[in-house]
Design a protein around this motif. Structure first.
Motif, PDB file in Angstrom:
ATOM      1  N   GLN A 138       0.526  -1.194   0.307  1.00 25.78           N
ATOM      2  CA  GLN A 138       0.098   0.358   0.109  1.00 25.78           C
ATOM      3  C   GLN A 138       1.014   1.146  -0.004  1.00 25.78           C
ATOM      4  O   GLN A 138       0.654   2.421  -0.691  1.00 25.78           O
ATOM      5  N   LYS A 139       2.578   1.436   0.688  1.00 30.26           N
ATOM      6  CA  LYS A 139       2.851   2.722   0.712  1.00 30.26           C
ATOM      7  C   LYS A 139       3.664   2.308  -0.563  1.00 30.26           C
ATOM      8  O   LYS A 139       3.507   3.438  -1.166  1.00 30.26           O
ATOM      9  N   MET A 140       4.068   1.156  -1.715  1.00 30.27           N
ATOM     10  CA  MET A 140       4.223   1.501  -2.540  1.00 30.27           C
ATOM     11  C   MET A 140       2.962   2.392  -3.369  1.00 30.27           C
ATOM     12  O   MET A 140       3.203   2.922  -4.397  1.00 30.27           O
ATOM     13  N   THR A 165       3.759   5.189  -5.640  1.00 32.26           N
ATOM     14  CA  THR A 165       3.473   5.413  -6.822  1.00 32.26           C
ATOM     15  C   THR A 165       2.183   7.013  -7.438  1.00 32.26           C
ATOM     16  O   THR A 165       2.358   7.588  -8.742  1.00 32.26           O
ATOM     17  N   ALA A 166       1.468   6.830  -6.780  1.00 30.49           N
ATOM     18  CA  ALA A 166       0.266   7.651  -7.065  1.00 30.49           C
ATOM     19  C   ALA A 166       0.433   8.812  -6.935  1.00 30.49           C
ATOM     20  O   ALA A 166       0.073  10.291  -7.627  1.00 30.49           O
ATOM     21  N   ASP A 167       1.063   9.125  -5.360  1.00 37.03           N
ATOM     22  CA  ASP A 167       1.270  10.294  -5.290  1.00 37.03           C
ATOM     23  C   ASP A 167       2.580  11.036  -6.621  1.00 37.03           C
ATOM     24  O   ASP A 167       2.687  11.832  -6.916  1.00 37.03           O
ATOM     25  N   ASN A 202       0.487  11.629  -9.326  1.00 34.37           N
ATOM     26  CA  ASN A 202      -0.250  13.247  -9.157  1.00 34.37           C
ATOM     27  C   ASN A 202       0.379  14.649  -9.587  1.00 34.37           C
ATOM     28  O   ASN A 202      -0.216  15.689  -9.371  1.00 34.37           O
ATOM     29  N   GLN A 203       1.714  14.001  -8.887  1.00 34.49           N
ATOM     30  CA  GLN A 203       2.541  15.487  -9.132  1.00 34.49           C
ATOM     31  C   GLN A 203       3.526  16.158 -10.175  1.00 34.49           C
ATOM     32  O   GLN A 203       4.300  16.392 -10.051  1.00 34.49           O
ATOM     33  N   THR A 204       2.955  15.234 -10.853  1.00 37.28           N
ATOM     34  CA  THR A 204       3.963  15.823 -12.261  1.00 37.28           C
ATOM     35  C   THR A 204       4.088  16.797 -12.464  1.00 37.28           C
ATOM     36  O   THR A 204       3.443  17.989 -12.419  1.00 37.28           O
ATOM     37  N   GLU A 205       5.265  17.470 -13.501  1.00 32.14           N
ATOM     38  CA  GLU A 205       5.158  18.555 -13.227  1.00 32.14           C
ATOM     39  C   GLU A 205       4.767  19.772 -14.439  1.00 32.14           C
ATOM     40  O   GLU A 205       4.413  19.519 -15.024  1.00 32.14           O
TER      41      GLU A 205
END
Length: 161
Positions: free
Chosen positions: A113-115, A119-121, A124-127
């Motif tokens: 779940q942490k992984m 990965t999801a973060d 979502n954090q694409t520049e």
């Protein structure tokens, strides 16, 4: 591997959760002006309107959370039916019973779940940037990009050190 007794226990727990979430969703009908004793939004003080808006947002948030949990519960019930309940969907490892007691619709081990969350973060954090490419030849040097303004003046998420 979960025993038949444990599977029955978790299935009953999930069915109770499903029933509770369904009640929450059904009881969360949209609020109307009549619910506040008003016939229309006209002549309302802006604070009254703001309170009503906040109530609607809270109600929407509760309903959205309940719908998300209901989806997760239904997926867990499907996994029980398919014989894959209690196994991590990513790694195939056994999910500890302690985790399932706390979160009966868990589909991943804590590590997986942490992984997944990391990965999801990262996705979502694409520049995203409105900066002007260096080779842009617009001719007007007075134009500044958002990135340049943030660098020069700072904002709530970007401070000059």
């Amino acid at each position: 591997m979960l025993t038949e007794r444990e599977l029955t226990h978790f299935k009953n727990k999930l069915l109770r959760m499903k029933q509770e979430m369904t009640k929450v969703i059904e009881s969360n009908r949209p609020l109307t002006f009549e619910d506040y004793g008003e016939l229309t939004s006209m002549d309302n003080h802006f604070a009254d309107t703001a309170s009503q808006l906040e109530d609607r947002e809270v109600q929407f948030s509760i309903k959205e959370s309940a719908q998300h949990i209901l989806t997760e519960v239904n997926e867990a019930l499907d996994r029980i039916q398919n014989g894959t309940y209690g196994k991590c969907v990513d790694t195939g490892e056994e999910i500890p019973v302690v985790r399932l007691e706390v979160l009966p619709y868990a589909k991943r081990t804590i590590e997986a779940q942490k992984m997944f969350d990391e990965t999801a973060d990262a996705i979502n954090q694409t520049e995203l940037s409105f900066s002007t490419p260096k080779d842009d030849e617009r001719g007007d040097q007075r134009l500044q990009t958002v990135d340049e303004l943030q660098y020069e003046h700072g904002n709530s998420s970007f401070r000059i050190k």
